[in-house]
Scaffold this motif. Structure first.
Motif, PDB file in Angstrom:
ATOM      1  N   SER A  37       0.847  -1.193   0.000  1.00 16.00           N
ATOM      2  CA  SER A  37       0.000   0.000   0.000  1.00 16.00           C
ATOM      3  C   SER A  37       0.878   1.236   0.000  1.00 16.00           C
ATOM      4  N   ASN A  38       0.243   2.369  -0.263  1.00 18.06           N
ATOM      5  CA  ASN A  38       0.903   3.642  -0.001  1.00 18.06           C
ATOM      6  C   ASN A  38       1.012   3.814   1.511  1.00 18.06           C
ATOM      7  N   HIS A  39       1.882   4.712   1.949  1.00 17.84           N
ATOM      8  CA  HIS A  39       2.075   4.907   3.392  1.00 17.84           C
ATOM      9  C   HIS A  39       1.811   6.371   3.703  1.00 17.84           C
ATOM     10  N   ASP A  86      -2.263   4.498   9.115  1.00 16.02           N
ATOM     11  CA  ASP A  86      -2.150   3.310   8.263  1.00 16.02           C
ATOM     12  C   ASP A  86      -2.027   2.021   9.064  1.00 16.02           C
ATOM     13  N   SER A 126       5.009  -1.905   2.844  1.00 16.95           N
ATOM     14  CA  SER A 126       4.834  -0.720   2.015  1.00 16.95           C
ATOM     15  C   SER A 126       6.127  -0.399   1.284  1.00 16.95           C
TER      16      SER A 126
END
Length: 242
Positions: free
Chosen positions: A76-78, A83, A151
């Protein structure tokens, strides 16, 4: 009043993590540390949900199919501190996590991480140590058949933008020949605390994107594959960020 609210929520969060770590340690000891999936999905995931609730954060997951039950790499994006709790609350099936080794200094997180099998990483400034960590992780995952989350996003220069992608996630996928399920976590700017803790109430949207097949990935194409996936995140960032 805002500062008081922050300290109360931070205190409740610490209390939740401490009590959760204690209960988890007791249960893990009684079960001889042999039920990692139970610890992650039944005991730790509710901690993520409760923490989000403490901060007034709702989570909406957008997906057109269940998470795969087969071995998978999730990325995923961070975006922020939020998150971690979102990802825990997702209950990714039979999945371990990579997490910054710095967080082991927080004793409750260190205890929880040890019990659920976190792969603790070091800073990019120590490439040899990082390589060794990823090699050991690949050996462990090959043996256990577990899925894993990590990530690829490095340090962000500007809030709300996608930073550069590190190679570890893609090297692992190339080595293990496992499919990648990309997650995009959309946290509105007005509620995003970045690296801090002072999150504002609101709704986080998690978009589960189509699986990326890595069966024909080769090590010599590592950089190209990394950048191709980053391009997807740049597009999703423009589409989903608010």
């Amino acid at each position: 009043m805002k500062r008081l609210s922050f300290f109360v929520r931070a205190g409740v969060t610490l209390l939740l993590m401490s009590l959760g770590a204690l209960v988890l340690l007791v249960v893990a000891t009684l079960t001889l540390f042999r039920l990692p999936r139970f610890y992650r999905e039944v005991m730790v995931a509710p901690l993520g949900e409760l923490t989000l609730a403490v901060w007034g954060i709702q989570m909406i997951v957008h997906q057109d199919r269940p998470f795969p039950q087969t071995q998978t790499i999730y990325i995923s994006n961070h975006t922020s501190t939020i998150d971690m709790f979102v990802l825990i609350a997702l209950r990714l099936p039979n999945a371990r996590f990579f997490l910054s080794g710095f967080l082991r200094k927080l004793v409750p997180l260190g205890v929880i991480g040890y019990i659920i099998g976190i792969f603790w990483t070091v800073d990019q400034a120590f490439p040899e140590q990082r390589t060794a960590i990823f090699k050991r992780a690949a050996q462990t995952l090959r043996r256990t058949g577990e899925s894993v989350y990590l990530s690829p996003e490095g340090e962000r220069i500007t809030s709300g933008e996608i930073g550069h992608f590190n190679k570890g996630s893609f090297h692992l996928a190339t080595d293990l020949k496992l499919p990648i399920v990309p997650l995009f976590i959309a946290i509105p700017n007005r509620m995003d605390p970045g690296k801090g803790l002072d999150a504002k109430p609101g709704t986080v949207h998690v978009y589960v994107q189509p699986t990326i097949d890595t069966a024909d990935w080769r090590i010599e194409d590592l950089i190209a594959n990394k950048e191709r996936v980053r391009d997807l995140y740049l597009r999703w960032n423009r589409e989903y960020r608010t």
